[in-house]
Enzyme design. Sequence first.
Site, mmCIF file in Angstrom:
data_model
loop_
_atom_site.group_PDB
_atom_site.id
_atom_site.type_symbol
_atom_site.label_atom_id
_atom_site.label_comp_id
_atom_site.label_asym_id
_atom_site.label_seq_id
_atom_site.Cartn_x
_atom_site.Cartn_y
_atom_site.Cartn_z
ATOM 1 N N GLY A 11 28.239 33.687 46.165
ATOM 2 C CA GLY A 11 27.749 34.972 45.650
ATOM 3 C C GLY A 11 28.309 35.217 44.257
ATOM 4 N N VAL A 24 36.020 27.480 28.757
ATOM 5 C CA VAL A 24 35.437 26.699 27.652
ATOM 6 C C VAL A 24 36.280 26.834 26.386
ATOM 7 C CG1 VAL A 24 33.408 26.526 26.139
ATOM 8 C CG2 VAL A 24 33.108 26.832 28.616
ATOM 9 N N ARG A 72 24.234 29.101 47.120
ATOM 10 C CA ARG A 72 24.959 28.761 48.347
ATOM 11 C C ARG A 72 24.478 27.356 48.693
ATOM 12 N NH1 ARG A 72 28.075 33.184 49.476
ATOM 13 N NH2 ARG A 72 27.055 35.183 49.175
ATOM 14 N N ASP A 103 35.295 32.133 49.098
ATOM 15 C CA ASP A 103 35.874 31.223 50.105
ATOM 16 C C ASP A 103 35.051 29.940 50.306
ATOM 17 O OD1 ASP A 103 33.902 32.780 51.213
ATOM 18 O OD2 ASP A 103 35.061 33.428 52.949
ATOM 19 N N SER A 105 33.195 28.430 48.146
ATOM 20 C CA SER A 105 33.380 27.603 46.942
ATOM 21 C C SER A 105 34.732 26.904 46.994
ATOM 22 C CB SER A 105 33.319 28.474 45.688
ATOM 23 O OG SER A 105 32.256 29.373 45.782
ATOM 24 N N THR A 125 34.885 36.655 43.404
ATOM 25 C CA THR A 125 34.048 37.259 44.449
ATOM 26 C C THR A 125 34.313 38.750 44.492
ATOM 27 O OG1 THR A 125 33.734 37.500 46.847
ATOM 28 C CG2 THR A 125 35.814 36.557 46.163
ATOM 29 N N ASP A 127 34.396 40.432 47.055
ATOM 30 C CA ASP A 127 34.984 40.782 48.358
ATOM 31 C C ASP A 127 36.512 40.947 48.358
ATOM 32 O OD1 ASP A 127 32.488 40.736 49.461
ATOM 33 O OD2 ASP A 127 32.654 38.715 50.285
ATOM 34 N N ASP A 129 38.760 38.730 48.983
ATOM 35 C CA ASP A 129 39.274 38.177 50.246
ATOM 36 C C ASP A 129 39.796 36.739 50.112
ATOM 37 O OD1 ASP A 129 36.855 36.974 49.753
ATOM 38 O OD2 ASP A 129 36.099 37.147 51.801
ATOM 39 N N ARG A 171 31.479 41.295 54.701
ATOM 40 C CA ARG A 171 31.175 40.826 56.064
ATOM 41 C C ARG A 171 32.446 40.692 56.888
ATOM 42 N NH1 ARG A 171 26.481 36.889 54.567
ATOM 43 N NH2 ARG A 171 28.122 35.950 53.350
ATOM 44 N N GLU A 187 35.564 60.705 54.126
ATOM 45 C CA GLU A 187 36.253 61.279 55.293
ATOM 46 C C GLU A 187 36.575 60.199 56.315
ATOM 47 O OE1 GLU A 187 33.804 62.888 53.807
ATOM 48 O OE2 GLU A 187 34.897 64.681 53.204
ATOM 49 N N ARG A 211 36.176 74.358 59.770
ATOM 50 C CA ARG A 211 36.781 75.041 58.619
ATOM 51 C C ARG A 211 35.767 75.205 57.477
ATOM 52 N NH1 ARG A 211 38.509 71.404 54.624
ATOM 53 N NH2 ARG A 211 38.724 69.259 55.358
ATOM 54 N N ARG A 252 26.829 43.711 43.321
ATOM 55 C CA ARG A 252 27.208 42.429 42.708
ATOM 56 C C ARG A 252 26.873 42.353 41.215
ATOM 57 N NH1 ARG A 252 26.128 38.397 47.126
ATOM 58 N NH2 ARG A 252 24.821 37.261 45.694
HETATM 59 O O1 F6P Z 1 30.479 37.113 49.048
HETATM 60 C C1 F6P Z 1 29.942 38.153 48.352
HETATM 61 C C2 F6P Z 1 28.869 38.862 49.148
HETATM 62 O O2 F6P Z 1 28.255 39.797 48.293
HETATM 63 C C3 F6P Z 1 29.329 39.522 50.451
HETATM 64 O O3 F6P Z 1 29.961 40.769 50.272
HETATM 65 C C4 F6P Z 1 28.022 39.649 51.190
HETATM 66 O O4 F6P Z 1 28.281 39.736 52.576
HETATM 67 C C5 F6P Z 1 27.326 38.360 50.835
HETATM 68 O O5 F6P Z 1 27.875 37.953 49.592
HETATM 69 C C6 F6P Z 1 25.835 38.451 50.696
HETATM 70 O O6 F6P Z 1 25.367 37.182 50.424
HETATM 71 P P1 F6P Z 1 23.895 36.844 49.947
HETATM 72 O O7 F6P Z 1 23.759 37.325 48.526
HETATM 73 O O8 F6P Z 1 23.808 35.363 50.039
HETATM 74 O O9 F6P Z 1 22.962 37.564 50.848
#
Ligand code: F6P
Length: 320
Positions: A11, A24, A72, A103, A105, A125, A127, A129, A171, A187, A211, A252
Amino acid sequence: MKKIGVLTSGGDAPGMNPAIRAVVRKAIYHDMEVYGVYGGYAGLISGNIKKLELGSVGDIIHRGGTMLLSARCPEFRNKEVQQKGIEQLKAHGIEGLVVIGGDGSYMGAKALTEQGYPCVGVPGTIDNDIPGTDFTIGFDTALNTVIDAIDKIRDTATSHDRTFVIEVMGRDAGDIALWAGLAGGAETILIPEENYNMNDIVERLRKGQERGKKHSIIVVAEGVCSGVDFAKELKELTNNDIRVSVLGHMQRGGSPTAQDRVLASRLGARAVELLMAGRGGRAVGIENNKLVDYDIIEALEQRKHKLDANLFDLSKVLSI
Ligand code: F6P
């Protein structure tokens, strides 16, 4: 090393372009040649490789997406396919590869390293993560996009006394939901790392309404459940006026923030330094604002990205 390659994969993330630029320019500064691999690992297998010059990366520092394109590529899990990629690199005389991505990659970079080809992973990324770094390139920009959306949704939620469920990306990792939820004053924040209790959520809404507060923002990471399904269930339990916004791929895109551009520049340049020193098989990152690098195999197998549990607790305290 005198000739290196660079690719972006998985992604895309805002900040990949400044990272490519850093790779570069840093390499050329040190009299190395740089080759761009277009279209991620798929482009590597098919040999979509072109030499990059200083001007090739001009005017991209502020652009979202990736000038090298991305994809991908599940077939890259296959060892024979990986060998084909290595052959393409060797045919161009390329001695090492910088892989910018998430991840999946990193798994590719790790596999090439295990096959004896030196790679350096740069975490790119939205994410946030990737193990071995506090922040990934693209996370800050995505966060700001989400906060911008939450702020706008809050305006209309307040005007109409509505509950909004906002579904964000993530995800397996809840970082976007947590940080954006905290910064946007949500919230309730639902993340894949923590189970949630529907009764607690309903109770929170009820207390708020008692409230006099009639609007509410609930941020749901896509890995928890679909925002639409969650809203249906909540509607049945509360009879509140509920709307759903799924932010999707807008998260993104966009011009990278200053934070992401600086991070990308630092990490991209560090990756080149490692290859220059003949140190492939590494993953670069930033920890406590210091550049770090780890063995890429160790980084993936022994380190785990951890969501900041204190931040999650704080979000609950501040949203009473
Ligand atoms: O890894 C980045 C991400 O945007 C995730 O947050 C999301 O779950 C996934 O890629 C979506 O992937 P795609 O663009 O292949 O649908």
